[in-house]
Scaffold this motif. Structure first.
Motif, PDB file in Angstrom:
ATOM      1  N   PRO A 347      -7.104  -6.511   7.434  1.00  0.00           N
ATOM      2  CA  PRO A 347      -7.790  -5.529   8.168  1.00  0.00           C
ATOM      3  C   PRO A 347      -7.414  -4.028   7.638  1.00  0.00           C
ATOM      4  O   PRO A 347      -8.103  -3.279   7.772  1.00  0.00           O
ATOM      5  CB  PRO A 347      -7.429  -5.957   9.630  1.00  0.00           C
ATOM      6  CG  PRO A 347      -6.191  -6.800   9.462  1.00  0.00           C
ATOM      7  CD  PRO A 347      -6.341  -7.562   8.203  1.00  0.00           C
ATOM      8  N   ASN A 348      -6.241  -4.197   7.056  1.00  0.00           N
ATOM      9  CA  ASN A 348      -5.790  -2.836   6.641  1.00  0.00           C
ATOM     10  C   ASN A 348      -5.712  -2.457   5.271  1.00  0.00           C
ATOM     11  O   ASN A 348      -5.118  -1.843   4.783  1.00  0.00           O
ATOM     12  CB  ASN A 348      -4.165  -2.527   7.188  1.00  0.00           C
ATOM     13  CG  ASN A 348      -4.083  -2.621   8.552  1.00  0.00           C
ATOM     14  OD1 ASN A 348      -4.866  -2.104   9.477  1.00  0.00           O
ATOM     15  ND2 ASN A 348      -3.120  -3.246   9.292  1.00  0.00           N
ATOM     16  N   GLY A 349      -6.361  -3.359   4.587  1.00  0.00           N
ATOM     17  CA  GLY A 349      -6.697  -3.395   3.277  1.00  0.00           C
ATOM     18  C   GLY A 349      -5.592  -4.045   2.325  1.00  0.00           C
ATOM     19  O   GLY A 349      -4.528  -4.486   3.013  1.00  0.00           O
ATOM     20  N   VAL A 350      -5.648  -3.859   1.026  1.00  0.00           N
ATOM     21  CA  VAL A 350      -4.619  -4.476   0.300  1.00  0.00           C
ATOM     22  C   VAL A 350      -4.672  -3.715  -1.169  1.00  0.00           C
ATOM     23  O   VAL A 350      -5.533  -3.163  -1.532  1.00  0.00           O
ATOM     24  CB  VAL A 350      -4.871  -6.013   0.251  1.00  0.00           C
ATOM     25  CG1 VAL A 350      -6.156  -6.398  -0.497  1.00  0.00           C
ATOM     26  CG2 VAL A 350      -3.792  -7.043  -0.468  1.00  0.00           C
ATOM     27  N   ASP A 351      -3.296  -4.024  -1.683  1.00  0.00           N
ATOM     28  CA  ASP A 351      -3.164  -3.319  -2.984  1.00  0.00           C
ATOM     29  C   ASP A 351      -3.329  -4.263  -4.110  1.00  0.00           C
ATOM     30  O   ASP A 351      -2.826  -5.258  -4.137  1.00  0.00           O
ATOM     31  CB  ASP A 351      -1.705  -2.736  -3.111  1.00  0.00           C
ATOM     32  CG  ASP A 351      -1.252  -1.566  -1.889  1.00  0.00           C
ATOM     33  OD1 ASP A 351      -0.490  -1.659  -1.056  1.00  0.00           O
ATOM     34  OD2 ASP A 351      -2.151  -0.692  -1.983  1.00  0.00           O
ATOM     35  N   ILE A 352      -4.329  -3.788  -5.040  1.00  0.00           N
ATOM     36  CA  ILE A 352      -4.428  -4.592  -6.184  1.00  0.00           C
ATOM     37  C   ILE A 352      -4.433  -3.916  -7.547  1.00  0.00           C
ATOM     38  O   ILE A 352      -4.542  -2.668  -7.512  1.00  0.00           O
ATOM     39  CB  ILE A 352      -6.004  -5.293  -5.935  1.00  0.00           C
ATOM     40  CG1 ILE A 352      -6.957  -4.369  -6.221  1.00  0.00           C
ATOM     41  CG2 ILE A 352      -6.096  -6.029  -5.028  1.00  0.00           C
ATOM     42  CD1 ILE A 352      -8.565  -4.837  -6.295  1.00  0.00           C
ATOM     43  N   THR A 353      -4.134  -4.589  -8.593  1.00  0.00           N
ATOM     44  CA  THR A 353      -4.367  -3.770  -9.827  1.00  0.00           C
ATOM     45  C   THR A 353      -5.207  -4.598 -10.914  1.00  0.00           C
ATOM     46  O   THR A 353      -5.400  -5.692 -10.541  1.00  0.00           O
ATOM     47  CB  THR A 353      -3.068  -3.942 -10.615  1.00  0.00           C
ATOM     48  OG1 THR A 353      -2.021  -3.757  -9.844  1.00  0.00           O
ATOM     49  CG2 THR A 353      -2.712  -3.182 -12.005  1.00  0.00           C
ATOM     50  N   LEU A 354      -6.147  -3.642 -11.111  1.00  0.00           N
ATOM     51  CA  LEU A 354      -7.135  -4.115 -12.500  1.00  0.00           C
ATOM     52  C   LEU A 354      -6.734  -3.540 -13.726  1.00  0.00           C
ATOM     53  O   LEU A 354      -6.265  -2.486 -13.997  1.00  0.00           O
ATOM     54  CB  LEU A 354      -8.547  -3.698 -12.058  1.00  0.00           C
ATOM     55  CG  LEU A 354      -8.971  -4.085 -10.707  1.00  0.00           C
ATOM     56  CD1 LEU A 354     -10.634  -3.819 -10.233  1.00  0.00           C
ATOM     57  CD2 LEU A 354      -9.150  -5.556 -10.499  1.00  0.00           C
ATOM     58  N   HIS A 355      -6.962  -4.553 -14.789  1.00  0.00           N
ATOM     59  CA  HIS A 355      -6.805  -4.258 -16.170  1.00  0.00           C
ATOM     60  C   HIS A 355      -7.967  -4.317 -17.002  1.00  0.00           C
ATOM     61  O   HIS A 355      -8.962  -4.888 -16.751  1.00  0.00           O
ATOM     62  CB  HIS A 355      -5.779  -5.337 -16.717  1.00  0.00           C
ATOM     63  CG  HIS A 355      -4.591  -5.498 -15.955  1.00  0.00           C
ATOM     64  ND1 HIS A 355      -3.330  -5.047 -16.458  1.00  0.00           N
ATOM     65  CD2 HIS A 355      -4.156  -6.209 -15.010  1.00  0.00           C
ATOM     66  CE1 HIS A 355      -2.373  -5.363 -15.426  1.00  0.00           C
ATOM     67  NE2 HIS A 355      -2.934  -6.172 -14.507  1.00  0.00           N
ATOM     68  N   SER A 356      -7.845  -3.338 -18.132  1.00  0.00           N
ATOM     69  CA  SER A 356      -9.199  -3.404 -19.071  1.00  0.00           C
ATOM     70  C   SER A 356      -8.700  -3.029 -20.354  1.00  0.00           C
ATOM     71  O   SER A 356      -7.392  -2.097 -20.464  1.00  0.00           O
ATOM     72  CB  SER A 356     -10.173  -2.734 -18.545  1.00  0.00           C
ATOM     73  OG  SER A 356     -11.097  -2.867 -19.407  1.00  0.00           O
ATOM     74  N   SER A 357      -9.112  -3.456 -21.415  1.00  0.00           N
ATOM     75  CA  SER A 357      -9.129  -2.980 -22.793  1.00  0.00           C
ATOM     76  C   SER A 357     -10.339  -2.346 -23.313  1.00  0.00           C
ATOM     77  O   SER A 357     -10.423  -1.758 -24.309  1.00  0.00           O
ATOM     78  CB  SER A 357      -8.672  -3.742 -23.630  1.00  0.00           C
ATOM     79  OG  SER A 357      -9.664  -4.976 -23.719  1.00  0.00           O
ATOM     80  N   VAL A 375     -13.286   0.662   0.249  1.00  0.00           N
ATOM     81  CA  VAL A 375     -13.150  -0.255   1.303  1.00  0.00           C
ATOM     82  C   VAL A 375     -11.979  -0.913   1.740  1.00  0.00           C
ATOM     83  O   VAL A 375     -12.065  -1.752   2.252  1.00  0.00           O
ATOM     84  CB  VAL A 375     -14.524  -1.354   0.968  1.00  0.00           C
ATOM     85  CG1 VAL A 375     -15.534  -0.824   0.532  1.00  0.00           C
ATOM     86  CG2 VAL A 375     -13.606  -2.180  -0.201  1.00  0.00           C
ATOM     87  N   GLY A 376     -10.653  -0.472   0.972  1.00  0.00           N
ATOM     88  CA  GLY A 376      -9.721  -1.115   1.481  1.00  0.00           C
ATOM     89  C   GLY A 376      -9.092  -1.838   0.246  1.00  0.00           C
ATOM     90  O   GLY A 376      -7.813  -2.086   0.428  1.00  0.00           O
ATOM     91  N   LEU A 377      -9.661  -2.114  -0.814  1.00  0.00           N
ATOM     92  CA  LEU A 377      -9.046  -2.690  -1.903  1.00  0.00           C
ATOM     93  C   LEU A 377      -8.512  -1.607  -2.600  1.00  0.00           C
ATOM     94  O   LEU A 377      -8.794  -1.215  -3.739  1.00  0.00           O
ATOM     95  CB  LEU A 377     -10.110  -3.396  -2.751  1.00  0.00           C
ATOM     96  CG  LEU A 377     -10.685  -4.783  -2.156  1.00  0.00           C
ATOM     97  CD1 LEU A 377     -11.780  -5.153  -2.606  1.00  0.00           C
ATOM     98  CD2 LEU A 377      -9.534  -5.993  -2.080  1.00  0.00           C
ATOM     99  N   ARG A 378      -7.098  -1.300  -2.501  1.00  0.00           N
ATOM    100  CA  ARG A 378      -6.567  -0.081  -3.112  1.00  0.00           C
ATOM    101  C   ARG A 378      -6.314  -0.327  -4.434  1.00  0.00           C
ATOM    102  O   ARG A 378      -5.319  -1.213  -4.812  1.00  0.00           O
ATOM    103  CB  ARG A 378      -5.328   0.394  -2.264  1.00  0.00           C
ATOM    104  CG  ARG A 378      -5.782   1.087  -0.930  1.00  0.00           C
ATOM    105  CD  ARG A 378      -4.568   1.254  -0.179  1.00  0.00           C
ATOM    106  NE  ARG A 378      -3.813   0.223   0.211  1.00  0.00           N
ATOM    107  CZ  ARG A 378      -3.903  -0.296   1.564  1.00  0.00           C
ATOM    108  NH1 ARG A 378      -4.934   0.001   2.389  1.00  0.00           N
ATOM    109  NH2 ARG A 378      -3.061  -1.317   1.752  1.00  0.00           N
ATOM    110  N   THR A 379      -7.081  -0.027  -5.433  1.00  0.00           N
ATOM    111  CA  THR A 379      -6.923  -0.444  -6.672  1.00  0.00           C
ATOM    112  C   THR A 379      -6.096   0.754  -7.734  1.00  0.00           C
ATOM    113  O   THR A 379      -6.492   1.837  -7.587  1.00  0.00           O
ATOM    114  CB  THR A 379      -8.337  -0.585  -7.200  1.00  0.00           C
ATOM    115  OG1 THR A 379      -9.103  -1.056  -6.450  1.00  0.00           O
ATOM    116  CG2 THR A 379      -8.312  -1.008  -8.697  1.00  0.00           C
ATOM    117  N   THR A 380      -5.044   0.156  -8.255  1.00  0.00           N
ATOM    118  CA  THR A 380      -4.734   0.793  -9.675  1.00  0.00           C
ATOM    119  C   THR A 380      -5.129   0.270 -10.902  1.00  0.00           C
ATOM    120  O   THR A 380      -5.230  -0.665 -11.021  1.00  0.00           O
ATOM    121  CB  THR A 380      -3.079   0.560  -9.594  1.00  0.00           C
ATOM    122  OG1 THR A 380      -2.514   0.520  -8.480  1.00  0.00           O
ATOM    123  CG2 THR A 380      -2.260   1.411 -10.841  1.00  0.00           C
TER     124      THR A 380
END
Lengths: 510, 304, 274
Positions: A347-357, A375-380
């Protein structure tokens, strides 16, 4: 003596300037194409670079060709038919000449397949082996007839044969593989090799005796230009005639320049963010679906791609066989995304990491990351340089958690299997599916789809697959893109839906 | 004199060995190349490849093999190009060296007049203005200078080709770009060397004898500047080669720089080893030559 | 072991003598170029320190609607984004101000590291002499392509020159410990060279970082350095000139200021250029 020193120094400097004053010929009969780099070899079977394929198709022919409308056309094979589930028969064109004057025979065809298949050998040399692995044997029936025998029914055979260049057996046996890949490349295609200065230019000359007739341009030059700004500058000043992968933001500049124009067409290449289903938060379906609702796909297409893209419900592209238009794409609904995320336990969101080349698409990657964050998926977002370190991290070790942003071109195979298998198959595994995707029952369906040649049956299976993955959301589904070329107004050529540069179709404008 | 040379030669050899050790260890510390070449292959295949490449032998064995091969110019085959790495590097070396030398020539051509003038007309507006302008060249990233020059001279005014290295006009922009970067240091050296001698006795005598001012300057004072310039060229060579890499990328010049950068990113060990080794050798040799030249030009320097 | 001559010649060129303090300062401060340089540096450092409070926008905030807004003085410009926005709508001014912070941090850290290594090596090398000197000199030669090494040589040359000075001889004669000699007598006299060289090297470090970013070494950061900003924006130079050019100007102005200050500092402290 001391006085003479400066003079000596100057003379030495001049002498050291080993500048070859080449014939920088840019006549009307030369077509110049800019590529970001050269493949390591001209041997069409021993690399797997898009830049290499683009050169190879203009120097070598395959059994089949594809028209601009994506229909199969005869090339080195005049006709073809399936004798049974596992055998295809090809009748060869007669009198086709190689660049060295010798005539194409069935032996050359068998030799070409065998050097990739290497039957009996455990370690295969060719990186293209995986594409034609299903072919068990190539049989010469008579001088004009070849059979391709597969171990199981292989519905993609014709697709794979469209890019499978045929090379001259006797010539390679004479000059050796190394020379064939560098200075002595010989094929049956519209142009033959004149000179290859590594990472500088590849110069080709029209082959007078090509079976289709002479091409309109006498010379073709592929220049290696790594910098985008440099390539665009060259296009505008007439240094090159065609550049590829024009960024949507650079299009207005090229369109407005008096000497250049744009040619664009939709292609297979589909964008996605594959989610790591092995760990939180994307082990929960609700979280994955939330991610799909979070992205404003239309805004991305309109704002970042100048409208040159099409939203897709899953990763199967509209132009691929098996595409089911009845499966609805995820709309943009950030409110629903937040609800689903709360349902999943965040409910308070979550931290995620996404990668790409995908360095060319970095702005898109960053924009997508921002939308998820909202929307709460705090992305690095973590951008990687493509190369061995990335391959190791992403493919062999499977560490790209929580997901990867990428795009997939199917290697120009217009079939749902060519994207479903690499992305989702887990055992023995496709490229991505091996580590990240875990949808129950999907493997079985994919295997079924690729082992039948009953097209109606396959269509049903792929429809079921698309409904399944739409619901399970193993990826964030995005959109397909266009191929955009920058072309000099002096050249008549248009972009193709299979991303090929078929330069035989190019003509000078008078 | 010969004792000095012998000592320098020994030092030279020791440095070569040092370079080998450094190159060898850095690369082997960055990770398993086999995992990088074939990330998807099963372990059995990888073991085979490792053996074939000699990577499963103990490190000292590998090092000895590396050095003995290097001495023969054998660095193995590039993982990416599948061709002998040494050949690939050697093929491109003349281009990079030519670019570097042309850049030095451009830099000298600008630095000489400006430096002399600055020294002669010291602390005037012109001196200060020249300093600032010349500093501008040193304060901009090399590739930025390159892109700006390209947009101006090639695209906007269409005076020169945009990129490449195959006609005489196409070498102008890359050389000027790299040269702009080196000019200030040369100018400073010339200026201060000139200042040192401009008021010395023998120069004053020459003036008193009635020789024209400029003749005096050019013949006598300039000679004093030659030595430090030569020295600095040697010391700056490394920096110049670094700048050459950037210039080669912007202008699509087929030199060693571009090849090396890609090889480093792709962990193509043979090319990185061959390239770094060769470049280090060149730098060290250049410095050695500079030492010799220095002694030759000024035998009055006493050795301790 | 013989001093390597050409390098010494240059080191001497670059090094400074021990001119008296206040006269040197006056000479330095009265120079217009140096003053301009100092002013610029004050602005840059000030911006770097005050960044989070001074910037108009969050440097990481994107806005697809505001992509490629040109700077305020061009048509289509927007006063809310004085230097325009980038390919995902982030404010360029805010990013440049934050970039000052990161770029200076990178530059200064690089130099501090090299200082520690270089000065220590130079002090030991010059003072102890003999085999240690040879060994260090050889190691230095091996890595000669890196500009930081020049500092080691400079300090070494300084120290060797100082070593012969009488007051050092006197101190040793009365038995003052070696280490004390190094720290209390030799080091302070080399400080001026170190200051000058380090200043110039911050400039080189900033340029080096920009070069590395250009070649592709770097992941996505919320707050990029100026070099990274140029690298990210360079493909768009023909449609959004401000994206690579403005960070480039920031580098140019900062490095120029550092060079001017460092150069005049050297001139002011060197008794030879009177």
């Amino acid at each position: 003596m001391k006085r003479r020193l400066p003079g000596l120094v100057v003379l030495t400097l001049l002498g050291l300037v080993a500048v070859p004053i080449g014939a920088g010929a840019q006549g009307k009969d030369t077509l110049t194409v800019a590529l970001p780099s050269h493949a390591p070899t001209l041997d069409p079977h021993m690399h797997f670079e898009r830049v290499g394929i683009l050169v190879n198709i203009n120097m070598f022919d395959s059994l089949l060709h594809r028209s601009a409308k994506l229909e199969f056309e005869p090339s080195l094979a005049l006709s073809w038919k399936a004798l049974n589930d596992t055998t295809w028969e090809f009748k060869l064109r007669k009198g086709v000449k190689f660049h060295d004057g010798s005539i194409l025979t069935a032996e050359d065809v068998k030799f070409s397949f065998d050097r990739v298949l290497e039957p009996g050998k455990e370690q295969k040399k060719s990186p293209q082996y995986g594409n034609v692995r299903a072919i068990k044997e190539v049989k010469i029936v008579n001088a004009d007839t070849i059979h391709l025998i597969t171990d199981k029914p292989f519905p993609l055979l014709l697709e794979r044969v469209v890019f499978f260049p045929i090379v001259p057996k006797k010539h390679i046996e004479k000059v050796g593989e190394e020379a064939f890949g560098s200075t002595a490349a010989v094929g049956t295609g519209p142009w033959k090799l004149v000179e290859w200065k590594r990472d500088q230019h590849i110069r080709l000359e029209a082959f007078d005796q090509h079976w289709r007739g002479k091409p309109a341009f006498k010379y073709v030059v592929f220049r290696a230009i790594p910098e985008v700004a440099t390539a665009v500058a060259e296009l505008k000043t007439g240094g090159v005639d065609i550049i590829r992968n024009v960024n949507a933001d650079l299009m207005p500049d090229i369109k407005s320049h008096p000497l250049t124009r744009i040619s664009t067409t939709p292609i297979l290449r589909v964008h996605y963010i594959s989610l790591d289903m092995r760990s939180a938060p994307f082990d929960k379906k609700a979280a994955r679906q939330a991610a799909n609702y979070a992205i404003d796909k239309q805004a991305m297409i309109q704002k970042m791609m100048a409208g040159l893209g099409r939203q897709v419900a899953t990763v199967v592209q509209p132009a691929a066989f098996g595409f089911d238009p009845s499966v609805p794409p995820y709309p943009y609904d950030p409110k629903k995304a937040k609800e689903l995320l709360a349902q999943a336990g965040y409910p308070n969101g979550v931290d995620i990491t996404l990668h790409s080349s995908s360095v060319d698409w970095r702005p898109h990657f960053e924009a997508l990351g921002q939308m998820l964050t909202e929307v709460g998926l705090r992305t690095t977002v973590k951008m990687w340089d493509p190369g061995p370190a990335w391959n190791k991290f992403f493919q062999s070790e499977g560490k790209a958690t929580n997901g990867q942003y990428g795009n997939w071109g199917n290697y120009s195979v217009f079939d749902a299997d060519a994207v479903l298998h690499p992305l989702y198959h887990t055992e023995p595994g496709g490229w991505i599916g091996k580590h990240y995707a875990r949808v129950e029952g999907l493997d079985k369906l994919i295997d079924e789809g690729r082992s039948s040649i009953d097209q109606a049956k396959r269509k049903r299976i792929y429809a079921e697959i698309q409904r399944m993955i739409r619901e399970e959301a193993p990826s964030i589904f995005l959109y397909t893109q266009n191929d955009t070329l920058g072309i000099s107004k002096k050249v008549a050529y248009e972009a193709r839906p299979d991303e090929w540069l078929w330069l035989f179709a190019a003509k000078p404008v008078n | 004199m010969s004792a000095f040379l012998i000592r320098r030669l020994l030092r030279f050899v020791v440095v070569c060995v040092g370079v080998s050790v450094v190159t060898f260890s850095i690369l082997h510390a960055s990770g398993d190349p086999v995992a990088l070449i074939m990330p998807e292959a099963p372990e059995a295949d990888r073991v085979k490849l490792r053996e074939a490449l000699g990577l499963s032998d103990p490190l000292p064995t590998q090092f000895v093999r590396f050095v003995t091969n290097a001495a023969r110019g054998e660095f193995g085959r590039s993982f990416f190009y599948r061709e002998p790495a040494f050949g690939l590097v050697i093929e491109r070396m003349p281009t990079t060296l030519a670019l570097t030398c042309l850049a030095v020539a451009v830099a000298l051509a600008v630095a000489l007049p400006v430096g002399i003038y600055s020294a002669v007309r010291r602390n005037t507006v012109t001196d200060h203005a020249a300093t600032v302008v010349v500093f501008l060249g040193q304060s901009m990233p090399v590739f930025w200078i390159g892109i700006m020059l390209m947009l101006l001279f090639a695209v906007q005014w269409r005076l020169l080709p945009v990129s490449g290295w195959d006609t005489w006009p196409s070498v102008v922009l890359p050389s000027v770009t790299l040269g702009a970067f080196t000019t200030p240091l040369f100018m400073r050296i010339i200026r201060s060397s000139m200042l040192e001698v401009i008021n010395l006795d023998y120069v004053r005598t020459a003036r008193a004898k009635g020789l024209s001012e400029w003749l005096v300057i050019c013949r006598h004072a300039l000679r004093n500047a030659a030595l430090p310039i030569v020295t600095v060229i040697g010391l700056q060579f490394g920096l110049l080669l670094g700048g050459a890499v950037l210039t080669e990328t912007v202008f699509a010049v087929p030199g060693v720089g571009r090849l090396l950068v890609r090889a480093i990113v792709q962990l193509d060990f043979p090319i990185v080893q061959a390239g770094v080794f060769l470049l280090a050798m060149i730098i060290v040799s250049v410095n050695f030559l500079v030492d010799v030249l220095y002694v030759y030009l000024n035998p009055t320097i006493r050795l301790r | 072991m013989a001093v390597t001559l050409p390098q010494q010649a240059v080191a001497y060129e670059v090094s400074v003598g021990t001119a008296s303090g206040s006269r040197a300062w006056r000479r330095f401060a009265l120079n217009p170029a140096a003053l301009a340089g100092m002013l610029i540096l004050l602005v840059v450092v000030g911006a770097a320190l005050a960044a989070p409070w001074v910037v108009p926008h969050d440097p990481a905030k994107q806005s697809l609607l505001r992509r490629f807004t040109p700077p305020v003085w061009q048509t289509g410009g927007n006063a809310a984004y004085p230097l325009g926005t980038d390919q995902v709508g982030r404010d360029v001014l805010s990013r440049i101000v934050h970039g000052a912070r990161i770029s200076l941090l990178v530059g200064v850290s690089a130099v501090i590291v090299s200082l520690l290594v270089g000065v220590t090596a130079g002090l030991v090398s010059g003072f102890v002499g003999g085999k240690v000197d040879t060994a260090i000199g050889t190691v230095v030669d091996v890595t000669l392509s890196f500009p930081q090494i020049l500092l080691t040589r400079v300090v070494r040359a300084e120290v060797m020159a100082l070593r012969e000075k009488e007051f050092i001889e006197a101190a040793r004669a009365i038995g003052v410990g070696r280490l004390r000699i190094i720290f209390r007598h030799v080091l302070p006299n080399t400080v001026s060279s170190i200051v000058v060289m380090s200043t110039l090297q911050v400039a080189q470090a900033i340029l080096a970082e920009a070069a590395l970013s250009f070649l592709g070494v770097g992941s996505g950061r919320a707050y990029p350095t100026w070099g990274q900003m140029i690298s990210l924006g360079r493909d768009f130079v023909t449609v959004a000139w401000w994206l690579p050019t403005l960070p480039g100007l920031a580098i140019l102005v900062t490095v120029l200021a550092i060079n001017l200050v460092g150069d005049r500092l050297r001139d002011a402290l060197d008794p030879r250029t009177t």
